[in-house]
Design a protein around this motif. Structure first.
Motif, PDB file in Angstrom:
ATOM      1  N   TYR A  36      67.995  -2.571  81.369  1.00  0.00           N
ATOM      2  CA  TYR A  36      69.512  -2.393  81.930  1.00  0.00           C
ATOM      3  C   TYR A  36      69.976  -0.868  81.921  1.00  0.00           C
ATOM      4  CZ  TYR A  36      74.460  -1.785  81.919  1.00  0.00           C
ATOM      5  OH  TYR A  36      75.880  -1.506  82.157  1.00  0.00           O
ATOM      6  N   HIS A  37      69.353  -0.144  80.957  1.00  0.00           N
ATOM      7  CA  HIS A  37      69.875   1.154  80.964  1.00  0.00           C
ATOM      8  C   HIS A  37      69.098   2.280  81.992  1.00  0.00           C
ATOM      9  CE1 HIS A  37      71.162   5.167  79.242  1.00  0.00           C
ATOM     10  NE2 HIS A  37      69.919   5.548  79.302  1.00  0.00           N
ATOM     11  N   ILE A  38      67.624   2.000  82.039  1.00  0.00           N
ATOM     12  CA  ILE A  38      67.011   2.871  83.187  1.00  0.00           C
ATOM     13  C   ILE A  38      67.158   2.562  84.356  1.00  0.00           C
ATOM     14  CG2 ILE A  38      64.414   3.262  83.756  1.00  0.00           C
ATOM     15  CD1 ILE A  38      65.238   4.574  81.293  1.00  0.00           C
ATOM     16  N   PRO A  39      67.510   1.344  84.723  1.00  0.00           N
ATOM     17  CA  PRO A  39      67.616   0.921  86.221  1.00  0.00           C
ATOM     18  C   PRO A  39      69.252   1.448  86.374  1.00  0.00           C
ATOM     19  CG  PRO A  39      66.662  -1.106  85.242  1.00  0.00           C
ATOM     20  CD  PRO A  39      67.007  -0.088  84.056  1.00  0.00           C
ATOM     21  N   ARG A  40      70.202   1.399  85.765  1.00  0.00           N
ATOM     22  CA  ARG A  40      71.472   1.859  85.888  1.00  0.00           C
ATOM     23  C   ARG A  40      71.595   3.470  85.907  1.00  0.00           C
ATOM     24  NH1 ARG A  40      73.908  -0.243  88.794  1.00  0.00           N
ATOM     25  NH2 ARG A  40      75.721   0.816  88.343  1.00  0.00           N
ATOM     26  N   THR A  41      70.654   3.929  85.039  1.00  0.00           N
ATOM     27  CA  THR A  41      70.524   5.399  85.116  1.00  0.00           C
ATOM     28  C   THR A  41      70.141   5.965  86.367  1.00  0.00           C
ATOM     29  OG1 THR A  41      70.311   5.627  83.039  1.00  0.00           O
ATOM     30  CG2 THR A  41      69.723   7.738  83.962  1.00  0.00           C
ATOM     31  N   ASN A  42      68.975   5.277  87.112  1.00  0.00           N
ATOM     32  CA  ASN A  42      68.451   5.643  88.303  1.00  0.00           C
ATOM     33  C   ASN A  42      69.292   5.421  89.563  1.00  0.00           C
ATOM     34  OD1 ASN A  42      65.799   6.273  87.081  1.00  0.00           O
ATOM     35  ND2 ASN A  42      65.071   4.350  87.263  1.00  0.00           N
ATOM     36  N   ALA A  43      69.810   4.265  89.396  1.00  0.00           N
ATOM     37  CA  ALA A  43      71.011   3.773  90.436  1.00  0.00           C
ATOM     38  C   ALA A  43      72.080   5.015  90.521  1.00  0.00           C
ATOM     39  CB  ALA A  43      71.871   2.639  90.291  1.00  0.00           C
ATOM     40  N   ARG A  44      72.644   5.412  89.324  1.00  0.00           N
ATOM     41  CA  ARG A  44      73.610   6.417  89.191  1.00  0.00           C
ATOM     42  C   ARG A  44      73.069   7.770  90.007  1.00  0.00           C
ATOM     43  NH1 ARG A  44      74.286   8.498  83.617  1.00  0.00           N
ATOM     44  NH2 ARG A  44      72.311   9.708  84.220  1.00  0.00           N
ATOM     45  N   ASP A  45      71.963   8.236  89.238  1.00  0.00           N
ATOM     46  CA  ASP A  45      71.388   9.637  90.050  1.00  0.00           C
ATOM     47  C   ASP A  45      71.066   9.254  91.464  1.00  0.00           C
ATOM     48  OD1 ASP A  45      71.223  10.425  87.460  1.00  0.00           O
ATOM     49  OD2 ASP A  45      69.217  10.021  86.967  1.00  0.00           O
ATOM     50  N   ASN A  46      70.582   8.140  91.861  1.00  0.00           N
ATOM     51  CA  ASN A  46      70.308   7.879  93.445  1.00  0.00           C
ATOM     52  C   ASN A  46      71.583   8.198  94.258  1.00  0.00           C
ATOM     53  OD1 ASN A  46      67.613   7.962  93.125  1.00  0.00           O
ATOM     54  ND2 ASN A  46      67.976   5.556  93.035  1.00  0.00           N
ATOM     55  N   TYR A  47      72.782   7.492  93.623  1.00  0.00           N
ATOM     56  CA  TYR A  47      74.285   7.715  94.210  1.00  0.00           C
ATOM     57  C   TYR A  47      74.620   9.182  94.348  1.00  0.00           C
ATOM     58  CZ  TYR A  47      79.104   7.477  94.648  1.00  0.00           C
ATOM     59  OH  TYR A  47      80.353   7.573  95.201  1.00  0.00           O
ATOM     60  N   TYR A  48      74.351   9.713  93.185  1.00  0.00           N
ATOM     61  CA  TYR A  48      74.845  11.425  93.340  1.00  0.00           C
ATOM     62  C   TYR A  48      73.998  12.257  94.285  1.00  0.00           C
ATOM     63  CZ  TYR A  48      78.497  10.348  89.796  1.00  0.00           C
ATOM     64  OH  TYR A  48      79.674  10.012  89.221  1.00  0.00           O
ATOM     65  N   LYS A  49      72.829  11.745  94.185  1.00  0.00           N
ATOM     66  CA  LYS A  49      71.849  12.573  94.810  1.00  0.00           C
ATOM     67  C   LYS A  49      72.109  12.392  96.295  1.00  0.00           C
ATOM     68  CE  LYS A  49      66.722  13.067  96.151  1.00  0.00           C
ATOM     69  NZ  LYS A  49      65.473  12.350  95.876  1.00  0.00           N
ATOM     70  N   LYS A  50      72.493  11.077  96.853  1.00  0.00           N
ATOM     71  CA  LYS A  50      73.178  10.798  98.116  1.00  0.00           C
ATOM     72  C   LYS A  50      74.146  11.456  98.612  1.00  0.00           C
ATOM     73  CE  LYS A  50      75.218   7.262  99.457  1.00  0.00           C
ATOM     74  NZ  LYS A  50      75.704   5.823  99.676  1.00  0.00           N
ATOM     75  N   ILE A  51      75.137  11.513  97.567  1.00  0.00           N
ATOM     76  CA  ILE A  51      76.470  12.189  97.941  1.00  0.00           C
ATOM     77  C   ILE A  51      76.307  13.697  98.220  1.00  0.00           C
ATOM     78  CG2 ILE A  51      78.581  12.907  96.631  1.00  0.00           C
ATOM     79  CD1 ILE A  51      78.676   9.950  97.552  1.00  0.00           C
ATOM     80  N   GLU A  52      75.249  14.227  97.380  1.00  0.00           N
ATOM     81  CA  GLU A  52      75.051  15.790  97.423  1.00  0.00           C
ATOM     82  C   GLU A  52      74.314  16.047  98.937  1.00  0.00           C
ATOM     83  OE1 GLU A  52      74.891  19.660  96.254  1.00  0.00           O
ATOM     84  OE2 GLU A  52      76.041  18.114  95.389  1.00  0.00           O
ATOM     85  N   GLU A  53      73.083  15.210  99.168  1.00  0.00           N
ATOM     86  CA  GLU A  53      72.764  15.304 100.321  1.00  0.00           C
ATOM     87  C   GLU A  53      73.595  15.406 101.562  1.00  0.00           C
ATOM     88  OE1 GLU A  53      69.775  12.628 100.356  1.00  0.00           O
ATOM     89  OE2 GLU A  53      68.355  13.657  99.113  1.00  0.00           O
ATOM     90  N   GLU A  54      74.671  14.377 101.694  1.00  0.00           N
ATOM     91  CA  GLU A  54      75.610  14.100 102.602  1.00  0.00           C
ATOM     92  C   GLU A  54      76.371  15.663 102.707  1.00  0.00           C
ATOM     93  OE1 GLU A  54      77.823  10.644 101.926  1.00  0.00           O
ATOM     94  OE2 GLU A  54      76.150   9.348 102.497  1.00  0.00           O
ATOM     95  N   ARG A  55      77.024  15.956 101.267  1.00  0.00           N
ATOM     96  CA  ARG A  55      77.821  17.088 101.266  1.00  0.00           C
ATOM     97  C   ARG A  55      77.037  18.477 101.735  1.00  0.00           C
ATOM     98  NH1 ARG A  55      78.071  21.872  99.126  1.00  0.00           N
ATOM     99  NH2 ARG A  55      76.282  21.353  97.828  1.00  0.00           N
ATOM    100  N   ALA A  56      75.812  18.649 101.408  1.00  0.00           N
ATOM    101  CA  ALA A  56      74.821  19.510 101.900  1.00  0.00           C
ATOM    102  C   ALA A  56      74.699  19.670 103.518  1.00  0.00           C
ATOM    103  CB  ALA A  56      73.294  19.557 101.320  1.00  0.00           C
ATOM    104  N   ALA A  57      74.420  18.292 104.012  1.00  0.00           N
ATOM    105  CA  ALA A  57      74.193  18.303 105.587  1.00  0.00           C
ATOM    106  C   ALA A  57      75.646  18.725 106.220  1.00  0.00           C
ATOM    107  CB  ALA A  57      74.050  16.930 105.967  1.00  0.00           C
ATOM    108  N   LYS A  58      76.756  18.240 105.767  1.00  0.00           N
ATOM    109  CA  LYS A  58      78.100  18.546 106.159  1.00  0.00           C
ATOM    110  C   LYS A  58      78.283  20.154 106.105  1.00  0.00           C
ATOM    111  CE  LYS A  58      80.596  14.487 105.697  1.00  0.00           C
ATOM    112  NZ  LYS A  58      81.675  13.847 104.801  1.00  0.00           N
ATOM    113  N   ALA A  59      77.892  20.933 105.117  1.00  0.00           N
ATOM    114  CA  ALA A  59      78.035  22.077 104.790  1.00  0.00           C
ATOM    115  C   ALA A  59      77.206  23.208 106.017  1.00  0.00           C
ATOM    116  CB  ALA A  59      77.587  22.626 103.556  1.00  0.00           C
TER     117      ALA A  59
END
Length: 61
Positions: A36-59
């Motif tokens: 439970y913990h490791i998969p949820r942590t990876n999913a959270r990290d991947n989500y925030y990584k995707k958000i950061e990549e989208e923000r960087a692409a728009k910038a």
């Protein structure tokens, strides 16, 4: 003495109970951590990584 004294039963039972409790605790702890913990942590990290990549692409545009 009419009845033979009971010796070693409490100690043997205590060791067995503690061994089972610690073993099951270790197994359940690992099941929670890796199931439970490791998969949820990876999913959270991947989500925030995707958000950061989208923000960087728009910038850059």
């Amino acid at each position: 003495m009419a009845v033979k004294p009971i010796t070693g039963m409490l100690r043997r039972g205590l060791i067995l109970d503690l061994g089972i409790a610690l073993g099951l605790g270790f197994v359940m702890g690992n099941a929670f951590w890796y199931g439970y913990h490791i998969p949820r942590t990876n999913a959270r990290d991947n989500y925030y990584k995707k958000i950061e990549e989208e923000r960087a692409a728009k910038a850059q545009i």
